[in-house]
Design a protein around this motif. Sequence first.
Motif, PDB file in Angstrom:
ATOM      1  N   VAL A 131       0.797  -1.147   0.006  1.00  0.00           N
ATOM      2  CA  VAL A 131       0.085   0.043   0.076  1.00  0.00           C
ATOM      3  C   VAL A 131       1.018   1.099  -0.034  1.00  0.00           C
ATOM      4  O   VAL A 131       1.821   1.244   0.790  1.00  0.00           O
ATOM      5  N   SER A 132       0.542   2.224  -1.028  1.00  0.00           N
ATOM      6  CA  SER A 132       1.364   3.402  -1.030  1.00  0.00           C
ATOM      7  C   SER A 132       0.830   4.412  -0.274  1.00  0.00           C
ATOM      8  O   SER A 132      -0.217   4.536   0.311  1.00  0.00           O
ATOM      9  N   LEU A 133       1.735   5.404  -0.229  1.00  0.00           N
ATOM     10  CA  LEU A 133       1.365   6.753   0.627  1.00  0.00           C
ATOM     11  C   LEU A 133      -0.111   7.507  -0.208  1.00  0.00           C
ATOM     12  O   LEU A 133      -0.768   7.595   0.644  1.00  0.00           O
ATOM     13  N   GLU A 134       0.037   7.319  -1.092  1.00  0.00           N
ATOM     14  CA  GLU A 134      -1.074   7.950  -2.037  1.00  0.00           C
ATOM     15  C   GLU A 134      -2.440   7.188  -1.811  1.00  0.00           C
ATOM     16  O   GLU A 134      -3.317   7.927  -1.501  1.00  0.00           O
ATOM     17  N   GLU A 135      -2.209   5.975  -1.896  1.00  0.00           N
ATOM     18  CA  GLU A 135      -3.454   4.882  -1.560  1.00  0.00           C
ATOM     19  C   GLU A 135      -4.164   5.150   0.032  1.00  0.00           C
ATOM     20  O   GLU A 135      -5.023   5.317   0.151  1.00  0.00           O
ATOM     21  N   TRP A 136      -3.026   5.466   0.952  1.00  0.00           N
ATOM     22  CA  TRP A 136      -3.555   5.486   2.062  1.00  0.00           C
ATOM     23  C   TRP A 136      -4.284   7.118   2.416  1.00  0.00           C
ATOM     24  O   TRP A 136      -5.264   7.015   2.974  1.00  0.00           O
ATOM     25  N   SER A 137      -3.655   8.028   1.798  1.00  0.00           N
ATOM     26  CA  SER A 137      -4.101   9.279   1.988  1.00  0.00           C
ATOM     27  C   SER A 137      -5.476   9.367   1.338  1.00  0.00           C
ATOM     28  O   SER A 137      -6.315  10.250   1.744  1.00  0.00           O
ATOM     29  N   LYS A 138      -5.632   8.755   0.305  1.00  0.00           N
ATOM     30  CA  LYS A 138      -7.009   8.726  -0.322  1.00  0.00           C
ATOM     31  C   LYS A 138      -7.997   8.267   0.491  1.00  0.00           C
ATOM     32  O   LYS A 138      -9.460   8.428   0.260  1.00  0.00           O
ATOM     33  N   ASN A 139      -7.812   7.366   1.359  1.00  0.00           N
ATOM     34  CA  ASN A 139      -8.720   6.580   2.412  1.00  0.00           C
ATOM     35  C   ASN A 139      -8.898   7.497   3.725  1.00  0.00           C
ATOM     36  O   ASN A 139      -9.387   6.987   4.659  1.00  0.00           O
ATOM     37  N   ILE A 140      -8.639   8.914   3.612  1.00  0.00           N
ATOM     38  CA  ILE A 140      -8.783   9.469   4.763  1.00  0.00           C
ATOM     39  C   ILE A 140      -9.565  10.575   4.553  1.00  0.00           C
ATOM     40  O   ILE A 140      -9.524  11.474   3.665  1.00  0.00           O
ATOM     41  N   ASP A 141     -10.719  10.835   5.405  1.00  0.00           N
ATOM     42  CA  ASP A 141     -11.463  12.186   5.333  1.00  0.00           C
ATOM     43  C   ASP A 141     -10.836  13.449   5.716  1.00  0.00           C
ATOM     44  O   ASP A 141      -9.960  13.630   6.398  1.00  0.00           O
ATOM     45  N   SER A 142     -11.521  14.418   5.580  1.00  0.00           N
ATOM     46  CA  SER A 142     -11.186  15.764   6.259  1.00  0.00           C
ATOM     47  C   SER A 142     -10.924  15.763   7.914  1.00  0.00           C
ATOM     48  O   SER A 142      -9.954  16.792   7.985  1.00  0.00           O
ATOM     49  N   GLU A 143     -11.354  15.024   8.490  1.00  0.00           N
ATOM     50  CA  GLU A 143     -11.379  15.129   9.892  1.00  0.00           C
ATOM     51  C   GLU A 143     -10.184  13.777  10.391  1.00  0.00           C
ATOM     52  O   GLU A 143     -10.110  13.942  11.619  1.00  0.00           O
ATOM     53  N   GLY A 144      -9.912  13.166   9.383  1.00  0.00           N
ATOM     54  CA  GLY A 144      -8.463  12.449   9.648  1.00  0.00           C
ATOM     55  C   GLY A 144      -9.024  10.988   9.733  1.00  0.00           C
ATOM     56  O   GLY A 144      -8.394  10.100  10.374  1.00  0.00           O
ATOM     57  N   ARG A 145     -10.545  10.572   9.535  1.00  0.00           N
ATOM     58  CA  ARG A 145     -10.999   9.376   9.778  1.00  0.00           C
ATOM     59  C   ARG A 145     -10.470   8.446   8.510  1.00  0.00           C
ATOM     60  O   ARG A 145     -10.311   8.695   7.449  1.00  0.00           O
TER      61      ARG A 145
END
Length: 673
Positions: A300-314
């Motif tokens: 899992v890449s940093l990009e894939e991880w970041s795409k799965n986080i909402d604006s509040e960090g969930r």
Amino acid sequence: MAAAGVVSGKIIYEQEGVYIHSSCAKTNDQDSLISGILRVLEKDAEVIVDWRPLDDALDSSSILYAGKDSSSVVEWTQTPKERPHRGSEHVNSYEAEWDMVNTVSFKKKPHTNGDAPSHRNGKSKWSFLFSLTDLKSIKQNKEGMGWSYLVFRLKDDVILPALHFHQGDSKLLIESLEKYVVLCESPQDKRTLLVNCQNKSLSQSFENLLDEPAYGLIQKIKKDPYTATMVGFSKVTNYIFDSLRGSDPSTHQRPPSEMADFLSDAIPGLKINQQEEPGFEVITRIDLGERPVVQRREPVSLEEWSKNIDSEGRILKVDNMKQMIFRGGLNHSLRKQAWKFLLGYFPWESTKDERTQLQKQKTDEYFRMKLQWKSVSEEQEKRNSRLRDYRSLIEKDVNRTDRTNKFYEGQDNPGLILLHDILMTYCMYDFDLGYVQGMSDLLSPLLYVMENEVDAFWCFASYMDQMHQNFEEQMQGMKTQLIQLSTLLRLLDSGFCSYLESQDSGYLYFCFRWLLIRFKREFSFLDILRLWEVIWTELPCKNFHLLLCCAILESEKQQIMEKHYGFNEILKHINELSMKIDVEDILCKAEAISLQMVKCKELPRAVCEILGLQNSEVTTPDSDTGEDENVGMTHPSSTFHSNTLPTLAASGARDDSPTHISVPPNVSRLTPA
């Protein structure tokens, strides 16, 4: 120097002026004080504790052997009628500590060899000796109450007369005995030292075994199976066999089950009885169907991880994220964040602000616990044997940490200091469990990834919540896993299981280290990071680590069976797999096994329970009624899929070479709090 006629053997300890008080009364009558010599000797691969009156020092025939076997010269028998009546005012008196002198007498066995001594004087009857293997506990006197004394209790609960040290104290004797057995305080009575106390015995050193005499080797294995397993048990099996069978050529054929029985006896609480243990089920031959081909994906890449986080960090789509981590692991730059979720330190549904608040709270809690042991003075620690023992064991283990990783290079490396501090703080967090060897193996990768003392501690505490049973005194967690592993392997390959059983290896004790520390010493440091994060997803089923064991054993089956390996060779071969296993290949094979089982319509109930599969509608061989043969198995994570993921070849080989993980520049600046 031993006098002529004394039992021959190497004298380890000798002390004159060791008295038995034949009367409990407070009297200066010299007839009630029997002076003697106490010795500890090595004789015929045994260690013997021997006390006799000075009058008998030249007469070896006067010794009475306190033992359970039929060759013993005497039996020790309790004689209540001889026990003097004592009023309540004597209950807590000094004499009460050794009033067993008048409750134990000797009943002489008939001699069968015709060489019984013709007479015995009054003092001779107090002579005794016993093998150290028969010792159960030692009771010490209260400090500051006259002469120091010791009371030996044997394993058949025979209590020997108290030995009073009129010339010097008993510390040297205790130190001499500790060279051969592990002694630790009884939780019920601090003055009682228990022999081979399990929690402490799990953590003793097993180094330099091949330089020790046979007795020392076997005793260390019996009292210290954890360490023996950790350091490489197979390296000494040939020597063990030689020790057990002796030099007689006629005994060079190992008796059936000899070594397997020795191993099960050596690990207290681990002996498995199929008739008594829950979870055993008669597994008939079942057609599991074709095993699917499994492919791995890229981490899992940093990009894939970041795409799965909402604006509040969930974290969004948690199940999908876990699937991706299971299929390919994590890019190293993500591990510091993702492992906190995988281990349960951070809730998956938490916001960034909630996690920040949680970290503040956990930081305060950590440093309060750390302050507890940091503020213990040297004098206080001397009076707290458990804390003192924990510190000693931790220091030994930290010094043995794998230094191939730059994070732990050098004797005074900050990483090593932090390992020590976190483990000591964990002893405050869970004082009952304390420290057991192997825990440092679980912590070192966590600290390497977190690069932070507090986060590493709480991730470690969460991991220990999962692994706690592996280190408990009764070892029920290890026992259960070995039973479950045996059940799974029998379903997968009953022929291989039968072969292992024919070689006294059916209980798979050689997998002990794999299970104890989750393969930490079987894979390279970087590979274990990948393996653990995959296991922590808890996909694709419960107890996936047992399927990893099955995959490794299946890979080695051909060599083991074609070369007709026996117990010793199997143990040696499995141990030497360390650092030679391809992690991606084994992950592919283990997942394929899980998918094969999920598709099976006749999976035994015991296997379903081990893997957490819902089998209420499934026909099993032991079912009383049949069910529709089209009823399938429901997977605990029914959304688990793989058809849309970037893939890795089933062989485990990637197109590109593995990326080397460099040590961040701030690692060398880490300092303990």
